[in-house]
Design a protein around this motif. Structure first.
Motif, PDB file in Angstrom:
ATOM      1  N   ILE A 545    -102.200 -15.896  50.451  1.00 24.26           N
ATOM      2  CA  ILE A 545    -100.982 -16.750  50.478  1.00 24.26           C
ATOM      3  C   ILE A 545    -100.483 -16.677  52.065  1.00 24.26           C
ATOM      4  O   ILE A 545    -100.201 -15.706  52.916  1.00 24.26           O
ATOM      5  N   ASP A 546    -100.013 -17.807  52.357  1.00 26.25           N
ATOM      6  CA  ASP A 546     -99.586 -18.312  53.779  1.00 26.25           C
ATOM      7  C   ASP A 546     -98.039 -18.605  53.536  1.00 26.25           C
ATOM      8  O   ASP A 546     -97.625 -19.486  52.918  1.00 26.25           O
ATOM      9  N   ILE A 547     -97.203 -17.634  54.156  1.00 25.10           N
ATOM     10  CA  ILE A 547     -95.973 -17.801  53.965  1.00 25.10           C
ATOM     11  C   ILE A 547     -95.305 -17.877  55.436  1.00 25.10           C
ATOM     12  O   ILE A 547     -95.268 -17.255  56.052  1.00 25.10           O
ATOM     13  N   ASN A 548     -94.653 -19.153  55.569  1.00 25.51           N
ATOM     14  CA  ASN A 548     -94.021 -19.681  56.978  1.00 25.51           C
ATOM     15  C   ASN A 548     -95.009 -19.403  58.200  1.00 25.51           C
ATOM     16  O   ASN A 548     -94.765 -18.588  58.985  1.00 25.51           O
ATOM     17  N   ASN A 549     -96.382 -19.737  57.895  1.00 25.80           N
ATOM     18  CA  ASN A 549     -97.486 -19.550  58.960  1.00 25.80           C
ATOM     19  C   ASN A 549     -98.149 -18.283  59.080  1.00 25.80           C
ATOM     20  O   ASN A 549     -98.718 -17.941  60.114  1.00 25.80           O
ATOM     21  N   VAL A 550     -97.634 -17.302  58.077  1.00 22.09           N
ATOM     22  CA  VAL A 550     -98.125 -16.071  58.268  1.00 22.09           C
ATOM     23  C   VAL A 550     -99.016 -15.503  56.849  1.00 22.09           C
ATOM     24  O   VAL A 550     -98.413 -16.055  55.789  1.00 22.09           O
ATOM     25  N   SER A 551    -100.240 -15.223  57.223  1.00 24.94           N
ATOM     26  CA  SER A 551    -101.211 -15.034  56.070  1.00 24.94           C
ATOM     27  C   SER A 551    -101.147 -13.793  55.362  1.00 24.94           C
ATOM     28  O   SER A 551    -101.170 -12.657  56.205  1.00 24.94           O
ATOM     29  N   PHE A 552    -100.916 -13.635  54.146  1.00 27.98           N
ATOM     30  CA  PHE A 552    -101.001 -12.247  53.343  1.00 27.98           C
ATOM     31  C   PHE A 552    -102.077 -12.169  52.464  1.00 27.98           C
ATOM     32  O   PHE A 552    -102.215 -13.116  51.722  1.00 27.98           O
ATOM     33  N   PRO A 553    -102.869 -11.135  52.151  1.00 28.01           N
ATOM     34  CA  PRO A 553    -103.621 -11.039  50.993  1.00 28.01           C
ATOM     35  C   PRO A 553    -102.976 -10.948  49.827  1.00 28.01           C
ATOM     36  O   PRO A 553    -102.046 -10.128  49.870  1.00 28.01           O
ATOM     37  N   MET A 554    -103.610 -11.533  48.919  1.00 27.18           N
ATOM     38  CA  MET A 554    -103.209 -11.245  47.425  1.00 27.18           C
ATOM     39  C   MET A 554    -103.982 -10.191  46.569  1.00 27.18           C
ATOM     40  O   MET A 554    -105.057 -10.109  47.186  1.00 27.18           O
ATOM     41  N   LEU A 574     -88.625 -11.544  52.876  1.00 29.57           N
ATOM     42  CA  LEU A 574     -88.310 -13.265  53.214  1.00 29.57           C
ATOM     43  C   LEU A 574     -86.987 -13.515  53.765  1.00 29.57           C
ATOM     44  O   LEU A 574     -86.180 -12.706  53.313  1.00 29.57           O
ATOM     45  N   PRO A 575     -87.061 -14.230  54.899  1.00 29.36           N
ATOM     46  CA  PRO A 575     -85.873 -14.650  55.555  1.00 29.36           C
ATOM     47  C   PRO A 575     -84.901 -15.604  54.629  1.00 29.36           C
ATOM     48  O   PRO A 575     -85.222 -16.159  53.747  1.00 29.36           O
ATOM     49  N   SER A 579     -88.295 -21.054  52.346  1.00 25.76           N
ATOM     50  CA  SER A 579     -89.624 -20.607  52.992  1.00 25.76           C
ATOM     51  C   SER A 579     -90.655 -21.704  52.373  1.00 25.76           C
ATOM     52  O   SER A 579     -90.757 -21.539  50.942  1.00 25.76           O
ATOM     53  N   TYR A 580     -91.648 -22.046  53.067  1.00 27.94           N
ATOM     54  CA  TYR A 580     -92.576 -22.695  52.637  1.00 27.94           C
ATOM     55  C   TYR A 580     -93.965 -21.763  52.659  1.00 27.94           C
ATOM     56  O   TYR A 580     -94.129 -20.841  53.360  1.00 27.94           O
ATOM     57  N   PHE A 581     -94.711 -22.053  51.342  1.00 19.79           N
ATOM     58  CA  PHE A 581     -96.106 -21.303  51.285  1.00 19.79           C
ATOM     59  C   PHE A 581     -97.036 -22.150  50.607  1.00 19.79           C
ATOM     60  O   PHE A 581     -96.844 -23.011  49.975  1.00 19.79           O
ATOM     61  N   GLN A 582     -98.430 -21.709  51.010  1.00 21.11           N
ATOM     62  CA  GLN A 582     -99.233 -22.340  50.509  1.00 21.11           C
ATOM     63  C   GLN A 582    -100.302 -21.345  50.223  1.00 21.11           C
ATOM     64  O   GLN A 582    -100.299 -20.022  50.650  1.00 21.11           O
ATOM     65  N   LEU A 583    -101.470 -21.588  49.223  1.00 24.82           N
ATOM     66  CA  LEU A 583    -102.306 -20.584  48.756  1.00 24.82           C
ATOM     67  C   LEU A 583    -103.845 -21.128  49.302  1.00 24.82           C
ATOM     68  O   LEU A 583    -104.173 -22.294  49.541  1.00 24.82           O
ATOM     69  N   LYS A 584    -104.677 -20.188  49.693  1.00 22.51           N
ATOM     70  CA  LYS A 584    -105.775 -20.139  50.193  1.00 22.51           C
ATOM     71  C   LYS A 584    -106.759 -19.299  49.566  1.00 22.51           C
ATOM     72  O   LYS A 584    -106.804 -18.225  49.747  1.00 22.51           O
TER      73      LYS A 584
END
Length: 726
Positions: A545-554, A574-575, A579-584
């Protein structure tokens, strides 16, 4: 009675360009204290240049590369051809813009936004650019959506506003809160009303006449600024009448009355060009043309790609490049400007043209172009360029309702816009014609023809047609083809088909954020979850999951690839703000990105808002209550009933664990609406937020039979999202 008027007279040097040279001129400027201009149309400030009329036309949602990236001699790039119109709108909220820019990497744009219109799609705009002036270095003032940039157009700043929602600005209800962004880039929530200086107020004080043409609240910038929020609303088309009657004010701001002529995707390009041409033609055919400068621009990036990284002035902007066309008898023909401009440049030009003081915002920056380089006031004046109205068919159009992605709705011709091999995709189109079609198909990938049927009758001449099917993995295109005994119609209007949907070799579903609701309290645990299903039984090699241009493993929690694996990511960091997020995800066949999700985080929040009982008589005591969570004590909590605010009293608890507030009262007979509002003196929140209300509270008189209330809560996607329509 003695009236004392103090008049200060001083000289201010001004510069303008003739034949490309910068010339200095002495401009008399009057500073008047204690004087009220009885007639704003009376000229007190004189023009520095021959320009007596400035007209700023602001259309919607296109970047420079999207419209003029292949214009000869500019800093542009060539992108794949765009369908006309797009199949659906693109997310262009503030957080989405920040994600797209990615600190200047320009690598976070929606793939559907990597397209470009050809000269044949926008012949009117190209004609203006070829005959007059075009900027290749003009940026949005805010890396955001419509409203903040419209505010910047008349105030040289946003006031902090960073969200486009259907609000009434300074005339909004108490519970109306919007997302703000300050110069440091920090987000917060507050009322949609800003105490900032504005050019209209400055013009009025100087006796320079002005009008704001356009009545759509999203784009009605004066509505959002204290002191001018009650300015008369004037329809956009009134400027045509004013020009024909030779009654143009000195300064005109023109915004469309609605989406249909605004250039806002998924509208086709022709009606917006016709609207612009009707305004420009009227001015060119009036006596005012000889002394007019018209600035034509677009208010935000609209989700479209632009390859130039915007200069960073502060935490608000600049945003992506947009076109600017300068049309005037004195515009240098075929000129391309590389001076760094933004919407504050309009204010700077007007201030310099009438010798007015700076607003002290972006217009005061040396790096902000005053747009004077576009003009040669010694040249033989350009002749009018009367543009014809462009023909186009309105028989087929994009539907006005569409898919929902975590509370974000937008019109679409395909729902959903992304999925997997088991996803049913519904293709939809609006057909408007007095004769029923004999041909009504959607053609997928140029050869797969599927018959469509009526899914909804809108009125006697308008129906929605739909067809549902699954599709193999890969990227697809589609076209709607309709006809009757004598005519045929196609959408898109040109030869370029719609792009999409995106079909992955696996399914992504059940995307949600826990806790749900309109927002999450700052610092509270938050879990993002998604279900991954693979018909081929493959486990993903990437699940991020990419949250505010930072990627985190799910993390895989439970399930198998064939039955569905639930993946989660939990955080408390989260600030504040949106916050915008997308899934990869990647099953080994290639990375797939699923976009257009966002979540709101606020330091104060209201939950469990209710009325008890839910119905009754005029003698019934109704208790309105809500539970407040925050990091500090609330300074005010109100219930707003039928638009009137009533204070709530603390009954129990604390902000950290939940403080119960309530009040009890009787109500007159009728149907009532109510909402809740809270502030801790710094932050603001409402329930429902965004000017929504709970409705349907029924109260009957003593002589009437009881009526059962149907309390209606706005669904998340009914509250206008950050980008729908802006």
């Amino acid at each position: 009675m003695l009236n004392i008027i103090i008049v200060r007279f001083f000289w201010r040097p001004k510069r303008y360009r003739i034949n490309g040279k910068s010339l200095a001129s002495s401009v008399a400027v009057f500073s008047v204290a204690g004087l009220s201009i009885a007639n704003p149309g009376t000229q007190v400030a004189a023009q520095v240049t021959p320009i007596k009329h400035v007209v700023v036309i602001m259309e919607e949602n296109h970047t420079f590369d999207n419209y003029f990236g292949d214009f000869p001699g500019v800093n542009g790039i060539t992108e794949p051809p765009a369908p006309n119109p797009l199949p659906h709108d693109l997310d262009h909220s503030g957080p989405r813009a920040q994600f797209a820019i990615d600190g200047g990497k320009m690598d976070g744009f929606d793939p559907l936004g990597h397209v470009q219109y050809r000269p044949s799609d926008i012949p009117t705009y190209w004609a203006y650019a070829q005959h007059f002036g075009l900027s290749e270095n003009f940026f949005t003032s805010a890396a955001s959506s419509s409203t903040p940039n419209h505010i910047a157009m008349i105030a040289a700043q946003t006031g902090g506003e960073d969200q486009t929602i259907h609000s009434s600005g300074c005339l909004s209800a108490l519970n109306d809160v919007v997302l703000d962004r300050d110069a440091s880039g920090n987000e917060s929530f507050g009322p949609p009303c800003y105490n900032i200086r504005s050019l209209p107020a400055e013009l009025t004080a100087a006796g320079v006449s002005w009008k704001y043409y356009g009545t759509a609240p999203l784009w009605d910038a004066p509505l959002w600024i204290q002191g001018i929020d009650k300015s008369p609303q004037v329809k956009a088309t009134q400027i045509i009448t004013d020009a024909q009657k030779n009654q143009l004010p000195s300064v005109s701001f023109v915004t469309p009355n609605g989406d249909s002529v605004s250039d806002h995707p998924p509208q086709p390009t022709q009606p917006a060009q016709n609207f612009v041409a009707s305004v420009v033609n009227a001015i060119m055919q009036s006596p005012a043309w000889s002394s007019t400068a018209i600035f034509l621009t677009w208010d935000d990036f609209g989700g479209f790609y632009d390859h130039v990284s915007p200069p960073k002035v502060d935490g608000i902007g600049l945003g992506p490049r947009v076109p600017l066309i300068v049309i005037s008898p004195y515009a240098r023909p075929g000129y391309v400007s590389d001076a760094q401009g933004e919407f504050a440049s309009f204010d700077k030009f007007i201030e310099e043209n009438w010798g007015l003081p700076s607003l002290g915002a972006r217009d005061s920056l040396a790096g902000t172009s005053d747009l004077m380089d576009f003009f040669n006031f010694a040249q033989t004046p350009n002749k009018p360029l009367i543009e014809p109205m462009l023909p186009y068919s309105t028989v087929l159009s994009v539907p006005n309702t569409g898919s929902v992605a975590l509370g974000s709705a937008h019109p679409s011709t395909v729902t959903p816009v992304a999925g997997g091999p088991d996803t049913p995709f519904t293709f939809q189109v609006i057909y408007t014609n007095g004769t029923a079609p004999t041909t009504h198909n959607v053609v997928i990938d140029g050869s797969d023809t599927i018959k469509m049927t009526v899914s909804k009758v809108i009125n006697s001449t308008t129906s929605e047609y739909a067809a549902t099917t699954t599709l193999p993995a890969g990227h697809h295109t589609y076209t709607f083809q309709f006809g009757d005994a004598t005519h045929s119609w196609q959408l898109p209007l040109g030869s370029v088909p719609f792009s999409g949907p995106q079909v992955a070799p696996f399914d992504i579903s059940a995307v949600k954020v826990t806790p749900g609701g309109a927002a999450v309290q700052l610092g509270q645990p938050m879990t993002f979850s998604v279900k991954y299903t693979s018909p081929s039984g493959k486990k993903p090699v990437t699940a991020n999951i990419d949250i505010n241009n930072v990627s985190f493993p799910m993390t895989a929690v439970t399930g198998t690839p064939t039955t569905g694996i639930t993946y989660q990511y939990a955080t408390t960091s989260l600030p504040q703000g949106e916050s915008y997020f997308q899934l990869k995800f990647d099953d080994g066949s290639g990375l797939q990105t699923f976009q257009e999700y966002s979540v709101f985080v606020t330091p104060i929040i209201l939950e469990q808002s209710a009325v008890n009982p839910a119905s009754g008589k005029t003698s019934t005591p109704f208790t309105f209550s809500t539970v407040y969570f925050g990091q500090s004590k609330a300074t005010a909590i109100d219930v707003v009933i039928d638009g009137k605010a009533y204070p709530l009293a603390l009954k129990s608890g604390s902000p950290a664990t939940g403080a119960l507030y309530s009040t009890t009262m009787t109500l007159p007979a009728g149907q009532h609406t109510f909402a809740f509002y809270v502030t801790d003196g710094t932050n603001f929140w409402g329930d429902p937020p965004n000017d929504g209300t709970f409705s349907g509270l029924a109260v009957t008189s003593a002589k009437q039979a009881p009526v059962r209330s149907r309390i209606r809560t706005p669904r998340p996607n009914e509250a206008p999202d950050a980008y729908n329509g802006g």
